[in-house]
Enzyme design. Structure first.
Site, short mmCIF file in Angstrom:
data_model
loop_
_atom_site.label_atom_id
_atom_site.label_comp_id
_atom_site.label_asym_id
_atom_site.label_seq_id
_atom_site.Cartn_x
_atom_site.Cartn_y
_atom_site.Cartn_z
N HIS A 13 0.88 -1.42 -0.25
CA HIS A 13 -0.35 0.47 0.06
C HIS A 13 0.74 0.80 -0.01
O HIS A 13 1.03 1.83 0.86
CB HIS A 13 -0.78 -0.12 1.43
CG HIS A 13 -1.97 0.86 0.91
ND1 HIS A 13 -2.85 1.28 2.50
CD2 HIS A 13 -2.39 2.28 0.59
CE1 HIS A 13 -4.06 2.47 1.99
NE2 HIS A 13 -3.07 3.00 0.60
N GLU B 107 1.25 2.37 3.75
CA GLU B 107 0.07 3.84 3.73
C GLU B 107 1.27 5.23 2.85
O GLU B 107 1.02 6.13 3.10
CB GLU B 107 -0.68 4.06 3.87
CG GLU B 107 -2.41 5.03 3.25
CD GLU B 107 -2.63 5.09 3.74
OE1 GLU B 107 -3.04 5.38 5.49
OE2 GLU B 107 -3.64 6.05 3.78
N ALA C 121 -4.28 8.72 -3.61
CA ALA C 121 -5.75 7.92 -3.54
C ALA C 121 -6.53 9.37 -3.24
O ALA C 121 -7.36 9.47 -3.60
CB ALA C 121 -5.71 6.64 -2.15
#
Lengths: 354, 354
Positions: A6, A282, A70
């Site tokens: 991620h 992330e 994102a």
């Protein structure tokens, strides 16, 4: 080897981000968007080497499954054509990063979703990214409206054309919303986590994985609220006459380790089978600072996973094998890049906090 | 004594629930609602003794802070007058339960919220419930639209008239949404948890508690996703140049123990100071079944709290003293009922699963 499932390209070159602003302004003015800028390899290298790649090296992460930022997907912005063009240049930029650093990145694509537009229209870009650019998965936005949740639940048959293509191509989707327009929500502070929880409950209520036994989703951010409330979800399944989630969902649903403190990671692994957890951070992303209670970055999730005391077999599942299983095209991508399983060094470098 | 801060009257007499349906049908037909039915004390006793009160006795819970069924508040149904009348009869019914069982129940009210209606219009019912019915708090719905989130964030000044009254009356609010109309969400499976997380992030982003140092909120369901992601929220506060939540929020924000498995409760107490956790079970409520892995009800949260191994001082905080501190009017209510601190028995009876 250590695979981070991620990572978003949050440090994309300024001209890329500026073009997006120009594209939006042009749409609002009813004009043609300007030509997409020429971005040199050096600009890309500069945007990667000082941030993502440096942090990966410091943390001993060999490879990041890399996708467009994102929060910037912004499927609700403009119209279908705006989303399609923005998606295309984002995915192309990811492909260039992968091409420059094939040992360190492999691509996951954004989809050209747009509110009210059938998901069929995203299948072409998925195919292009997988078949032509060598990508290994996609990010699927369950709420392309940006917070109004006007789409059908992910278990609705209207999503099936995408799922058919995903199964055919053997690629998973990470369920990932984008920016939110409703001021009640903070993108990374509530909207992302809420979407994770929402998606899991949708899966629990329906028979999607009976229809698509080979369909796989990664629910990021440690599964939202789900592991913390695992008893609630097991109890709700029972109350709703649904099969237990461990049996009905966990061959198809996986969580990442984007949980930014040790107690959260401890809970995740206490509750969820090790086969269902993929290492992820992330980064460079939602939370960039240093935790004053540890002296390390909040998002340095490898520290928390290392501290679990998993045995070598389980640790390798979390760091590598689960990702290879959920993203089967990863093997071919790694082979192209000259990786072999376990061949790359996984030593941490001394960390220099930014 | 053991105080459950989170109980809803989910077993209200059938004629009460039938009247609500008739009220809605009348509204839709543009007609006057029928007269509210006469409900006997026996009907109320029957609705309480076989369920809520039996379970409380089995689990050794002395007192429940009791409010109308949350999912039935339905602030989005009908118009302001419909919500006001439904709220009034719900609160009156809670008052009758308290009157019948003053040793075992104390009241928390529903508010007559309605989408787009100023919160000022809820202050009168709050005053009536506190000053006339002896209630000790309220449930505040951050999304009276039922899932569209059309209200302003809870930190917006438009909510301040209610907060002024809450501070003046010295009553807290539990942040609690109701039913949801958007099929993406399941009320108890995602909407409730999402609202909990959303409210906490709203509090983190603003200076509400500088404006109202005496304002207190209970965020139910263990704080939604917040404790599991406590590192994320600490990191986001840092990134957003906000003070650390432990310092800026935790004199005003409290979580309950409605987390239905041991690992979740363990995490809650590992992460959140014991002064900020109030015992709660949300029964008879969201999850009614028996956990096959333990043989006990999912929502028998006392078992999980007892298993923590807290010392007597901390255990008494969680079971009693924190509730008395957050709901200061509880002392007077208990005195009226003849309770003294620590006087009531807290032994569990042998549990007979329903």
């Amino acid at each position: 080897m250590i695979i981070d499932c991620h990572g978003h390209y949050t440090t994309a070159p300024a001209s890329h981000t500026a073009w997006r602003q120009a594209q939006q302004a042009a749409f609002e003015a009813g004009e043609q968007a300007p030509a997409y800028p020429s971005i040199s390899d050096d600009e890309i290298r500069e945007s990667i080497e000082g941030s993502q790649l440096r942090l990966m090296a410091e943390r001993g992460i060999d490879l990041t499954i890399f996708s467009p930022r994102a929060s910037a997907m912004g499927h609700h912005v403009g119209d279908e054509a705006v989303s399609a063009r923005w998606t295309e240049v984002n995915n192309d930029l990811i492909a260039r990063v992968v091409e420059l650093y094939p040992q360190h990145f492999t691509g996951v694509c954004q989809l050209p979703q747009s509110p009210g537009v059938p998901i069929e229209n995203s299948v072409g870009e998925l195919r292009r990214c997988v078949e032509e650019l060598g990508f290994i998965g996609c990010n699927l936005n369950p709420d392309p409206s940006g917070g109004d949740w006007t789409a059908a639940p992910l278990t609705d048959r209207s999503w099936y054309p995408l799922y058919e293509a995903m199964v055919e191509l053997d690629v998973p989707a990470m369920v990932h919303v984008s920016a939110v327009t409703n001021r009640n929500f903070h993108a990374t502070g509530s909207h992302y986590l809420n979407a994770d929880t929402t998606a899991f409950m949708q899966f629990l209520q329906a028979d999607l994985f009976q229809d698509f036994p080979g369909l796989r989703f990664v629910i990021p951010h440690g599964g939202g609220a789900v592991p913390y409330h695992w008893g609630r979800f097991r109890g709700l399944a029972d109350m709703l006459d649904r099969p237990a989630p461990q049996e009905s969902l966990m061959r198809n649903v996986f969580f990442d380790t984007c949980v930014y403190h040790q107690p959260g990671i401890d809970l995740l692994f206490r509750v969820i089978e090790v086969d269902n957890v993929l290492f992820g951070s992330e980064m460079v992303g939602a939370v960039r600072g240093i935790d004053p209670t540890t002296g390390h970055h909040f998002d340095d999730t490898r520290r928390y996973v290392d501290a679990l005391g998993l045995d070598a077999v389980d640790l390798r599942k979390v760091y590598e094998l689960n990702a290879r299983r959920v993203y089967p095209r990863l093997d071919a991508a790694l082979e192209r890049a000259g990786h072999r399983a376990g061949a790359a060094g996984t030593e941490r470098q001394e960390e220099v906090p930014a």
